[in-house]
Design a protein around this motif. Structure first.
Motif, short mmCIF file in Angstrom:
data_model
loop_
_atom_site.label_atom_id
_atom_site.label_comp_id
_atom_site.label_asym_id
_atom_site.label_seq_id
_atom_site.Cartn_x
_atom_site.Cartn_y
_atom_site.Cartn_z
N CYS A 1 -3.21 -1.72 11.97
CA CYS A 1 -3.59 -1.90 10.48
C CYS A 1 -2.85 -3.17 9.44
O CYS A 1 -3.10 -2.88 8.23
CB CYS A 1 -2.48 -0.37 9.83
SG CYS A 1 -3.79 1.12 10.26
N VAL B 1 -5.26 -4.24 8.12
CA VAL B 1 -5.40 -3.21 6.19
C VAL B 1 -4.50 -4.13 5.42
O VAL B 1 -4.77 -4.65 3.76
CB VAL B 1 -5.33 -1.42 6.04
CG1 VAL B 1 -4.71 -1.76 4.26
CG2 VAL B 1 -5.95 -1.11 7.50
N VAL B 2 -3.08 -4.10 5.29
CA VAL B 2 -1.57 -4.41 5.22
C VAL B 2 -2.16 -6.17 4.50
O VAL B 2 -1.88 -6.82 3.20
CB VAL B 2 -0.81 -4.14 5.16
CG1 VAL B 2 0.52 -4.60 4.94
CG2 VAL B 2 -0.97 -3.08 5.71
N ASN B 3 -2.29 -7.10 5.39
CA ASN B 3 -2.29 -8.26 5.36
C ASN B 3 -3.51 -8.50 4.82
O ASN B 3 -3.36 -9.82 3.82
CB ASN B 3 -2.08 -9.32 7.30
CG ASN B 3 -0.80 -8.49 7.90
OD1 ASN B 3 0.06 -8.52 6.74
ND2 ASN B 3 -0.78 -9.53 8.55
N MET B 4 -4.47 -7.90 4.73
CA MET B 4 -5.88 -8.35 4.33
C MET B 4 -5.89 -8.36 2.45
O MET B 4 -6.16 -9.13 1.46
CB MET B 4 -6.98 -7.52 4.55
CG MET B 4 -7.14 -8.70 5.63
SD MET B 4 -7.39 -10.32 5.88
CE MET B 4 -8.99 -10.51 4.94
N GLU B 5 -4.81 -7.11 2.34
CA GLU B 5 -4.73 -6.80 1.09
C GLU B 5 -3.52 -7.67 0.35
O GLU B 5 -3.41 -7.86 -0.56
CB GLU B 5 -3.94 -5.25 1.46
CG GLU B 5 -3.37 -4.27 -0.89
CD GLU B 5 -4.62 -4.61 -1.73
OE1 GLU B 5 -4.24 -4.68 -2.74
OE2 GLU B 5 -6.30 -5.06 -1.41
N ARG B 6 -2.50 -8.27 0.95
CA ARG B 6 -1.02 -8.69 0.20
C ARG B 6 -2.68 -10.71 0.24
O ARG B 6 -2.37 -10.21 -1.15
CB ARG B 6 -0.44 -9.46 1.54
CG ARG B 6 0.85 -8.02 1.95
CD ARG B 6 1.14 -8.50 2.81
NE ARG B 6 1.86 -7.31 3.14
CZ ARG B 6 3.17 -7.02 3.80
NH1 ARG B 6 2.97 -8.05 5.48
NH2 ARG B 6 3.80 -6.31 3.66
N ARG C 1 -5.53 -10.75 -1.02
CA ARG C 1 -6.52 -10.69 -2.18
C ARG C 1 -5.74 -10.46 -3.18
O ARG C 1 -5.77 -11.42 -3.90
CB ARG C 1 -6.93 -8.92 -1.42
CG ARG C 1 -8.24 -8.97 -3.06
CD ARG C 1 -8.31 -6.88 -2.59
NE ARG C 1 -7.53 -6.14 -3.58
CZ ARG C 1 -6.75 -6.38 -4.73
NH1 ARG C 1 -7.36 -6.83 -5.48
NH2 ARG C 1 -6.24 -5.50 -5.13
N ARG C 2 -4.42 -9.70 -2.62
CA ARG C 2 -3.45 -10.04 -4.42
C ARG C 2 -2.80 -11.36 -4.80
O ARG C 2 -3.20 -11.46 -5.87
CB ARG C 2 -2.36 -9.29 -3.97
CG ARG C 2 -2.97 -7.30 -3.87
CD ARG C 2 -1.26 -6.77 -4.19
NE ARG C 2 -2.06 -4.59 -4.23
CZ ARG C 2 -1.96 -4.27 -4.16
NH1 ARG C 2 -0.45 -4.21 -4.50
NH2 ARG C 2 -1.90 -3.21 -4.01
N LEU D 1 0.97 -1.56 0.36
CA LEU D 1 -0.10 0.06 -0.02
C LEU D 1 1.20 1.85 -0.10
O LEU D 1 0.21 2.25 -0.38
CB LEU D 1 -1.22 -0.43 1.08
CG LEU D 1 -1.64 -1.10 1.07
CD1 LEU D 1 -2.20 -1.37 2.86
CD2 LEU D 1 -2.75 -1.51 0.25
#
Length: 72
Positions: free
Chosen positions: A40, A44-49, A51-52, A30
């Motif tokens: 966060c 936020v960060v782990n969930m985005e990783r 998801r990607r 991010l």
């Protein structure tokens, strides 16, 4: 003398303590610079990783997979 200092999370802009054992978390993908707090990083960060990774490995043609990715 305290070994702690305070820095600001690049995601939520809240201050958090860092010390010689905890320097904050890497906010990538991010943000390219700065550090993020525990909350966060987890929410936020782990969930985005995740998801990607899932977006790159799952079949987009499957409606169930699309719905799961959109819910994240």
């Amino acid at each position: 003398m305290s070994d702690e200092s305070v820095i600001t999370c690049v995601i939520c802009n809240k201050e958090f303590a860092v010390n010689k054992w905890f320097w904050g978390h890497n906010p990538s993908p991010l943000f390219d610079e700065g550090k993020c707090c525990n909350k966060c990083n987890t929410e936020v960060v782990n969930m985005e990783r995740i998801r990607r990774v899932m977006a790159n490995t799952m079949d987009y043609g499957n409606d169930d997979n699309k719905a799961m990715l959109q819910a994240m």
